[in-house]
Design a protein around this motif. Structure first.
Motif, PDB file in Angstrom:
ATOM      1  N   ARG A   1      73.281  31.488  63.817  1.00 30.92           N
ATOM      2  CA  ARG A   1      74.416  31.095  62.996  1.00 30.92           C
ATOM      3  C   ARG A   1      74.508  32.489  61.777  1.00 30.92           C
ATOM      4  N   LEU A   2      73.614  33.060  61.971  1.00 30.97           N
ATOM      5  CA  LEU A   2      73.511  34.263  61.090  1.00 30.97           C
ATOM      6  C   LEU A   2      74.341  35.586  61.883  1.00 30.97           C
ATOM      7  N   ALA A   3      74.066  35.379  63.081  1.00 30.24           N
ATOM      8  CA  ALA A   3      74.716  36.228  63.842  1.00 30.24           C
ATOM      9  C   ALA A   3      76.136  36.253  64.082  1.00 30.24           C
ATOM     10  N   ASP A   4      76.726  34.973  64.054  1.00 33.90           N
ATOM     11  CA  ASP A   4      78.017  34.544  64.216  1.00 33.90           C
ATOM     12  C   ASP A   4      78.750  35.080  62.882  1.00 33.90           C
ATOM     13  N   GLU A   5      78.036  34.586  61.698  1.00 35.06           N
ATOM     14  CA  GLU A   5      78.714  35.112  60.569  1.00 35.06           C
ATOM     15  C   GLU A   5      78.667  36.648  60.436  1.00 35.06           C
ATOM     16  N   LEU A   6      77.849  37.327  60.653  1.00 39.38           N
ATOM     17  CA  LEU A   6      77.685  38.972  60.563  1.00 39.38           C
ATOM     18  C   LEU A   6      78.615  39.378  61.628  1.00 39.38           C
ATOM     19  N   ALA A   7      79.096  38.777  62.778  1.00 37.74           N
ATOM     20  CA  ALA A   7      80.001  39.256  63.718  1.00 37.74           C
ATOM     21  C   ALA A   7      81.424  39.184  63.066  1.00 37.74           C
TER      22      ALA A   7
ATOM     23  N   GLU B   1      77.435  45.231  62.877  1.00 31.87           N
ATOM     24  CA  GLU B   1      77.540  44.878  64.385  1.00 31.87           C
ATOM     25  C   GLU B   1      76.054  44.744  64.752  1.00 31.87           C
ATOM     26  N   GLU B   2      75.292  45.838  64.452  1.00 33.11           N
ATOM     27  CA  GLU B   2      74.078  46.051  65.095  1.00 33.11           C
ATOM     28  C   GLU B   2      73.172  44.863  64.632  1.00 33.11           C
ATOM     29  N   LEU B   3      73.271  44.557  63.090  1.00 32.15           N
ATOM     30  CA  LEU B   3      72.468  43.395  62.677  1.00 32.15           C
ATOM     31  C   LEU B   3      72.904  42.174  63.538  1.00 32.15           C
ATOM     32  N   ALA B   4      74.121  41.748  63.653  1.00 32.16           N
ATOM     33  CA  ALA B   4      74.655  40.695  64.197  1.00 32.16           C
ATOM     34  C   ALA B   4      73.845  40.523  65.688  1.00 32.16           C
ATOM     35  N   ASN B   5      73.832  41.644  66.427  1.00 31.12           N
ATOM     36  CA  ASN B   5      73.351  41.782  67.750  1.00 31.12           C
ATOM     37  C   ASN B   5      71.645  41.393  67.653  1.00 31.12           C
ATOM     38  N   ILE B   6      71.248  42.020  66.664  1.00 22.18           N
ATOM     39  CA  ILE B   6      69.622  41.777  66.303  1.00 22.18           C
ATOM     40  C   ILE B   6      69.251  40.285  66.270  1.00 22.18           C
ATOM     41  N   ALA B   7      70.345  39.671  65.256  1.00 21.24           N
ATOM     42  CA  ALA B   7      69.917  38.525  65.020  1.00 21.24           C
ATOM     43  C   ALA B   7      70.240  37.437  66.095  1.00 21.24           C
ATOM     44  N   ASP B   8      71.240  37.740  66.938  1.00 16.14           N
ATOM     45  CA  ASP B   8      71.057  36.799  68.264  1.00 16.14           C
ATOM     46  C   ASP B   8      69.988  37.090  68.943  1.00 16.14           C
ATOM     47  N   LEU B   9      69.306  38.268  69.101  1.00 13.13           N
ATOM     48  CA  LEU B   9      67.942  38.513  69.992  1.00 13.13           C
ATOM     49  C   LEU B   9      67.170  37.825  69.255  1.00 13.13           C
ATOM     50  N   THR B  10      66.935  37.902  67.896  1.00 17.58           N
ATOM     51  CA  THR B  10      65.768  37.077  67.266  1.00 17.58           C
ATOM     52  C   THR B  10      66.076  35.607  67.582  1.00 17.58           C
ATOM     53  N   ALA B  11      67.137  34.953  67.738  1.00 17.32           N
ATOM     54  CA  ALA B  11      67.394  33.754  68.166  1.00 17.32           C
ATOM     55  C   ALA B  11      66.688  33.351  69.598  1.00 17.32           C
ATOM     56  N   ALA B  12      67.029  34.260  70.291  1.00 21.35           N
ATOM     57  CA  ALA B  12      66.271  34.329  71.906  1.00 21.35           C
ATOM     58  C   ALA B  12      64.925  34.236  71.760  1.00 21.35           C
TER      59      ALA B  12
END
Length: 271
Positions: free
Chosen positions: A29-35, A100-111
């Motif tokens: 969710r954090l990734a979506d919001e940052l994006a 944008e980088e933080l959004a991608n990192i948040a998604d990778l953290t979810a993975a």
């Protein structure tokens, strides 16, 4: 990025890591919001200039950021942006790149939490190879006349049910909002972020024939000795490779006849 922006991004990444260390925080969710915030500030040039204006007090910019976001995002996302606009940025666009980088990192953290980070790394690499070898697909994904929805639908047909949710999300964001980058460079950046998440380096290994499991293990161990960090191998096969194998780590290319030659070099470097 350089100078102040590098320092600001490093501080933002530390805050994101501290935040996502709390497993109660929904990283996806954090990734979506940052994006979403990235898209907003990418469109609104005057707004991001205000939020990065060094002449304005940092707390005033943080208050403005929170006021603009209102209840549209979680408190975690609002706090991250507030902290970022308090920092000094060399260019206003650097703030958007950092978000944008933080959004991608948040998604990778979810993975990473889901235990699928290795799969995501491999899927990003395989997708990049497919794109580079299929000119029609690349043209469709980079067609400026095509809508974001059309591109998203194409990606769903290609990746849906075949790739992890994180991979689909990362690639979809890249394709629908390239922000001036080539598809290839964007995929490479995502692969590097995934590797960094695991504190590993990425070696792109191209061999004339597929490597055996034993060869892959020996090659990975040898490269880890040379570079002093765990190494993730992205494997590709190309019969035209001269010498049987080519290894690329960042900008450095190592050529050798077989994995044994790399291992021997590692032994000699280790003394």
């Amino acid at each position: 990025m350089n100078g102040a922006s590098r320092e600001a991004l490093a501080a933002a990444r530390e805050r994101l890591d501290a935040l996502t260390d709390n497993t109660s925080v929904d990283a996806a969710r954090l990734a979506d919001e940052l994006a979403a915030v990235t898209a907003l500030l990418d469109r609104e040039v005057s707004l991001r200039r205000v939020l990065t204006d060094p002449a304005q007090p940092g707390e005033a910019k943080a208050d403005l950021a929170r006021l603009l976001l209102g209840n549209q995002v979680s408190g975690e996302t609002a706090d991250l942006l507030a902290g970022m606009v308090r920092s000094r940025w060399s260019q206003s666009r650097d703030l958007v790149d950092a978000l944008e980088e933080l959004a991608n990192i948040a998604d990778l953290t979810a993975a990473e939490r889901a235990g699928t980070l290795d799969d995501v790394e491999d899927e990003l690499f395989r997708f990049s190879r497919i794109v580079s070898s299929n000119t029609e697909l690349r043209a469709a994904l980079t067609d400026r006349a095509a809508t974001a929805e059309a591109k998203s639908e194409l990606l769903r047909s290609l990746l849906g049910g075949r790739a992890k949710a994180t991979t689909v999300r990362l690639v979809t964001r890249l394709v629908t909002a390239p922000r001036g980058r080539s598809l290839e460079s964007g995929l490479e950046s995502l692969s590097k972020l995934a590797a960094d998440r695991r504190e590993r380096m990425v070696a792109v290994v191209t061999s004339a024939v597929p490597l055996s499991e034993r060869q892959k293990q020996r090659l990975g161990a040898a490269l880890a000795k040379v570079y002093g960090r765990p190494m993730h191998l992205n494997l590709d096969v190309d019969p035209a490779v001269v010498g049987g194998i080519r290894v690329r780590v960042g900008d450095e290319i190592i050529n050798g006849a077989i994995a044994d030659r790399i291992e021997d070099a590692a032994r000699r470097l280790a003394g």
